[in-house]
Write a protein that holds these residues in place. Structure first.
Motif, PDB file in Angstrom:
ATOM      1  N   TYR A  29       0.844  -1.195   0.000  1.00 51.06           N
ATOM      2  CA  TYR A  29       0.000   0.000   0.000  1.00 51.06           C
ATOM      3  C   TYR A  29       0.880   1.247   0.000  1.00 51.06           C
ATOM      4  O   TYR A  29       1.848   1.344   0.754  1.00 51.06           O
ATOM      5  N   ALA A  30       0.529   2.207  -0.838  1.00 53.07           N
ATOM      6  CA  ALA A  30       1.208   3.500  -0.868  1.00 53.07           C
ATOM      7  C   ALA A  30       0.276   4.551  -0.272  1.00 53.07           C
ATOM      8  O   ALA A  30      -0.894   4.636  -0.641  1.00 53.07           O
ATOM      9  N   VAL A  31       0.804   5.334   0.660  1.00 57.34           N
ATOM     10  CA  VAL A  31       0.041   6.437   1.236  1.00 57.34           C
ATOM     11  C   VAL A  31       0.473   7.717   0.534  1.00 57.34           C
ATOM     12  O   VAL A  31       1.655   8.076   0.541  1.00 57.34           O
ATOM     13  N   ILE A  32      -0.469   8.411  -0.074  1.00 58.05           N
ATOM     14  CA  ILE A  32      -0.182   9.586  -0.903  1.00 58.05           C
ATOM     15  C   ILE A  32      -0.434  10.858  -0.093  1.00 58.05           C
ATOM     16  O   ILE A  32      -1.501  11.050   0.474  1.00 58.05           O
ATOM     17  N   GLY A  33       0.570  11.739  -0.068  1.00 57.00           N
ATOM     18  CA  GLY A  33       0.413  13.009   0.641  1.00 57.00           C
ATOM     19  C   GLY A  33       0.496  12.838   2.145  1.00 57.00           C
ATOM     20  O   GLY A  33       1.252  12.019   2.662  1.00 57.00           O
ATOM     21  N   GLU A  34      -0.308  13.619   2.869  1.00 58.12           N
ATOM     22  CA  GLU A  34      -0.307  13.543   4.335  1.00 58.12           C
ATOM     23  C   GLU A  34      -0.862  12.196   4.795  1.00 58.12           C
ATOM     24  O   GLU A  34      -1.886  11.736   4.293  1.00 58.12           O
ATOM     25  N   GLY A  35      -0.181  11.597   5.777  1.00 61.20           N
ATOM     26  CA  GLY A  35      -0.540  10.230   6.125  1.00 61.20           C
ATOM     27  C   GLY A  35      -1.248  10.010   7.437  1.00 61.20           C
ATOM     28  O   GLY A  35      -1.728   8.894   7.693  1.00 61.20           O
ATOM     29  N   GLU A  36      -1.348  11.045   8.286  1.00 60.97           N
ATOM     30  CA  GLU A  36      -1.851  10.802   9.642  1.00 60.97           C
ATOM     31  C   GLU A  36      -3.262  10.220   9.645  1.00 60.97           C
ATOM     32  O   GLU A  36      -3.526   9.236  10.349  1.00 60.97           O
ATOM     33  N   GLU A  37      -4.168  10.808   8.894  1.00 58.58           N
ATOM     34  CA  GLU A  37      -5.543  10.319   8.854  1.00 58.58           C
ATOM     35  C   GLU A  37      -5.668   9.109   7.930  1.00 58.58           C
ATOM     36  O   GLU A  37      -6.407   8.158   8.219  1.00 58.58           O
ATOM     37  N   THR A  38      -4.916   9.142   6.837  1.00 57.38           N
ATOM     38  CA  THR A  38      -5.017   8.075   5.839  1.00 57.38           C
ATOM     39  C   THR A  38      -4.615   6.725   6.410  1.00 57.38           C
ATOM     40  O   THR A  38      -5.313   5.718   6.218  1.00 57.38           O
ATOM     41  N   VAL A  39      -3.488   6.674   7.110  1.00 56.27           N
ATOM     42  CA  VAL A  39      -2.982   5.378   7.560  1.00 56.27           C
ATOM     43  C   VAL A  39      -3.884   4.770   8.628  1.00 56.27           C
ATOM     44  O   VAL A  39      -4.042   3.540   8.699  1.00 56.27           O
TER      45      VAL A  39
END
Length: 229
Positions: A29-39
């Motif tokens: 999985y790639a997290v694009i941009g800011e990751g705090e909420e995404t991850v």
């Protein structure tokens, strides 16, 4: 990979070329941009075996095809984010091993102990030599938030160098004034010398601001030269 562990990767390089880096590094999985909420949402989705396409701001493989979901909106309130948890990375041990020749700025002290901090995100400008992995939505933390972090961290780790890695520390002169005033007051309560450095655009430079920063402990500025004119 032999233990069937899922690998999540983020950051500027992954954001700039998500499919290329995902294939090259064999990640899941790639997290694009800011990751705090995404991850956080991504981990919940994986755990519950939910639909990955519902998670904004990620890339992943489906039937060997790379899928990019829609962009996640920028985090509007940076003050809402928790401070970094450096204890989990043996930060004290890392600081104990730091030497003056580890980096060009560390030789100001015989025993440097640096703390990195970012007090704003992104940049509204479009310099041709630069790339913004988190877009052009410029946002700033409050000086209250910045000082709360520094007032906690500096005594805890005996920090003597604060490195402000914003691209645009001087974008708001009033904010710089407030930071210098608050930081000057704080370091008077610390029994050792503390210095700091930052990054600024040349177009924002004013002599009185530089003098104020110097008096508040700033010992170095990294400038972005937007033009040879």
């Amino acid at each position: 990979k032999k233990y069937n562990t899922k690998i999540i990767l983020g950051g500027g390089i992954v954001t700039s070329e998500p499919e290329l880096m995902s294939r090259a590094l064999n990640i899941d999985y790639a997290v694009i941009g800011e990751g705090e909420e995404t991850v956080v949402q991504l981990l919940s989705t994986i755990k519950n075996d939910d639909d990955l396409s519902s998670v904004d701001g990620i890339g992943y493989f489906k039937d060997n095809q790379f899928v990019l979901t829609q962009n996640r909106k920028p985090i509007a309130n940076l003050n809402s984010l928790p401070f970094p948890d450096y204890d989990g990375f043996n930060f004290n041990k890392y600081l104990d091993l730091m030497k003056p020749n580890d980096q060009f700025a560390y030789d100001i002290f015989d025993y440097p102990r640096e703390y990195p901090i970012i007090t704003s995100r992104s940049c509204p400008f479009s310099c041709t030599f630069c790339y913004h992995p988190i877009g052009k939505k410029y946002r700033q933390r409050s000086v209250d938030s910045i000082m709360e972090e520094l007032e906690t961290i500096i005594p805890k780790y005996h920090i003597n160098i604060v490195s402000i890695y914003d691209e645009l520390f001087s974008h708001n002169k009033e904010r710089v004034n407030e930071f210098c005033r608050r930081f000057s007051e704080f370091i008077k309560t610390i029994p050792w010398e503390i210095k700091w450095f930052c990054q600024m655009r040349v177009v924002n430079i004013k002599k009185d601001m530089l003098e104020m920063m110097r008096d508040a402990g700033c010992f170095m500025v990294s400038y972005g030269f937007e033009s040879y004119n």
